[in-house]
Design an enzyme around this catalytic site. Structure first.
Site, short mmCIF file in Angstrom:
data_model
loop_
_atom_site.label_atom_id
_atom_site.label_comp_id
_atom_site.label_asym_id
_atom_site.label_seq_id
_atom_site.Cartn_x
_atom_site.Cartn_y
_atom_site.Cartn_z
N ASP A 42 -1.78 11.10 -2.22
CA ASP A 42 -2.02 10.05 -3.22
C ASP A 42 -2.33 10.63 -4.60
O ASP A 42 -2.22 9.94 -5.61
CB ASP A 42 -3.17 9.15 -2.78
CG ASP A 42 -2.72 8.21 -1.68
OD1 ASP A 42 -2.50 8.69 -0.56
OD2 ASP A 42 -2.55 7.01 -1.97
N ARG B 77 -7.15 -0.11 -6.85
CA ARG B 77 -7.40 0.96 -5.87
C ARG B 77 -7.55 2.26 -6.66
O ARG B 77 -6.69 2.59 -7.46
CB ARG B 77 -6.25 1.07 -4.84
CG ARG B 77 -6.21 -0.15 -3.91
CD ARG B 77 -5.40 0.10 -2.67
NE ARG B 77 -6.05 1.01 -1.75
CZ ARG B 77 -5.43 1.58 -0.71
NH1 ARG B 77 -4.14 1.33 -0.50
NH2 ARG B 77 -6.07 2.38 0.10
N ARG C 38 0.86 -1.19 0.00
CA ARG C 38 0.00 0.00 0.00
C ARG C 38 0.89 1.24 0.00
O ARG C 38 2.10 1.14 0.10
CB ARG C 38 -1.03 0.01 1.15
CG ARG C 38 -0.66 -0.68 2.42
CD ARG C 38 0.14 0.08 3.45
NE ARG C 38 -0.06 1.49 3.52
CZ ARG C 38 0.91 2.35 3.75
NH1 ARG C 38 2.18 1.93 3.89
NH2 ARG C 38 0.68 3.63 3.84
N ASN D 236 -5.09 12.80 0.55
CA ASN D 236 -4.32 11.84 1.35
C ASN D 236 -5.28 11.07 2.26
O ASN D 236 -6.50 11.30 2.25
CB ASN D 236 -3.25 12.61 2.15
CG ASN D 236 -2.20 11.69 2.75
OD1 ASN D 236 -1.63 10.85 2.06
ND2 ASN D 236 -1.96 11.80 4.04
O1 MRU Z 1 -4.52 3.45 2.16
P1 MRU Z 1 -3.03 3.61 2.14
O2 MRU Z 1 -2.37 3.05 3.34
O3 MRU Z 1 -2.44 3.10 0.85
O4 MRU Z 1 -2.82 5.17 2.16
C1 MRU Z 1 -1.53 5.69 2.06
C2 MRU Z 1 -1.46 7.14 2.28
O5 MRU Z 1 -2.44 7.80 2.48
C3 MRU Z 1 -0.10 7.77 2.15
O6 MRU Z 1 -0.05 8.92 2.92
C4 MRU Z 1 0.14 8.04 0.72
O7 MRU Z 1 0.06 6.99 -0.14
C5 MRU Z 1 0.91 9.16 0.24
S1 MRU Z 1 2.66 9.07 0.30
C6 MRU Z 1 3.38 7.68 0.28
#
Ligand code: MRU
Length: 371
Positions: A253, A99, A54, A263
């Site tokens: 993201d 996703r 992730r 995010n």
């Molecule tokens: O749902 P996730 O754990 O994949 O979410 C990740 C985040 O929100 C991070 O902050 C993000 O991917 C941005 S930087 C690596």
């Protein structure tokens, strides 16, 4: 980064068999450290959906490897005539829809496709896909290190103004090395500050419902000898209001052309609290996480809605296994929004691999023109 003193990346191909992709199983952390072996495109898609891997840049890299594995499968399975283009576009659709919020997945798959379509033979396409997937990973490591250097300089300036020199950084979710290939986005400045001998303490918001802060960020920081404290998501405003935070750094993201950052759910409230307390709020964003086709993050970014089970049950470790316990009644109505958008007006600066920029269209266009 280091795990029990040994250096790891989050994803790589098996050194004895390049047809196998290895990754750290993030669902087992921090209670167990397990490497999963992904042997098919479908294995990678499942790993992305179930959050074995992730974090925006990491799922981009995983998506790239998934295209590579899809091509290897085509070589194994289809001996006679078959429509490779149709097969590939179906696979890529499955990968990119695993996703929806992080733009990196689409970005990486498009990059691979561009290289693959230029090759005439299946073997040529397989080789090009692997080379590109590896390049995406190498470029990401470089980008994150650069983000770390620019962010470290901000930490250094804040540290110089403080009596004890300790800089308190607040972060949300996990935007550390586990979310990328190495270093991290939001945490890269912290790691580089430590390398430079600066004193940093990190407030880690636990990040309900999956607790990436409590389970992943805290674990990363612990492994790398960085001082931290886990707080509930609700406590972020309190620590800011009471002078215990010098800066906020999160990941993103998907960042729009106008500088809105998307995010993990809860980031928006954290940014509002920072704004109210005049605490700088930075988003660390590699160029692969920008979506220049979007202007209004709130209206246009697709927000992932995940299974209600993630809120209905909480995971815990009983000393042997990770278990799940009900935290509300079984018939409760639940919505599980995965991300939110922080409008550009609450963002002090975007830390990119090319420098720190203002969250506005002019600066973002310039960043890409010069990139
Ligand atoms: O749902 P996730 O754990 O994949 O979410 C990740 C985040 O929100 C991070 O902050 C993000 O991917 C941005 S930087 C690596």
């Amino acid at each position: 980064m280091l795990v029990n003193g040994k250096k790891y990346m989050t994803i790589w191909t098996d050194k004895h068999n390049k047809d196998v992709v290895c990754a750290i199983n993030q669902n087992k952390l921090p209670f167990g450290f397990e490497i999963v072996k992904l042997k098919s495109s479908g294995d990678v898609i499942d790993a992305i959906k179930n959050m074995v891997v992730r974090g925006a840049p990491l799922i981009g890299a995983a998506g790239a490897y998934s295209v590579y594995l899809a091509l290897l499968e085509a070589k194994r399975k289809y001996k006679g005539a078959f429509d490779l283009n149709e097969y590939l576009s179906e696979k890529c659709e499955l990968i990119t829809s695993a996703r929806p919020t992080a733009v990196n997945l689409r970005w990486a798959v498009d990059l691979i496709l561009e290289k693959v379509t230029k090759q005439k033979t299946l073997q040529g396409k397989i080789d090009a896909a692997l080379k590109m997937a590896e390049k995406i990973c190498d470029d990401d490591v470089r980008a994150c290190r650069n983000i770390g250097m620019y962010g470290r300089d901000v930490i250094k300036k804040i540290s110089a103004k403080k009596k004890d020199g300790v800089v308190n950084v607040l972060t949300h979710c996990n935007a550390g090395w586990l979310a990328v290939i190495d270093y991290g986005t939001a945490l890269a400045p912290v790691y580089l500050a430590k390398e430079a001998g600066l004193k940093v303490h990190v407030w880690v918001e636990e990040t309900r419902p999956r607790n990436q802060g409590a389970r992943l960020t805290a674990w990363e920081l612990e492994q790398n000898g960085i001082d931290y404290s886990i707080i509930t998501d609700n406590a972020g405003g309190y620590v800011m209001q009471n002078g215990m935070v010098d800066m906020v750094i999160t990941g993103s993201d998907r960042t729009t052309l106008t500088g809105d950052v998307c995010n993990k759910i809860g980031t928006y409230k954290t940014a509002l609290a920072a704004y109210d307390n005049k605490i700088p709020f930075y988003a660390s964003v590699p160029m692969s996480s920008f979506d220049l086709s979007i202007r209004d993050g709130v209206k246009e970014i697709p927000i992932e809605e995940r299974s209600t089970d993630e809120i209905m049950y909480s995971e815990y470790y009983d000393g042997r296994d990770i278990k799940k316990g009900l935290i509300t009644f079984k018939t409760a109505k639940i919505r599980n929004f995965g991300f939110d958008v922080t409008p550009a007006k609450y963002v002090t600066g975007i830390i990119t691999e090319k420098g720190i920029i203002k969250p506005n269209e002019r600066s973002i266009r310039k960043l890409f023109r010069n990139g």
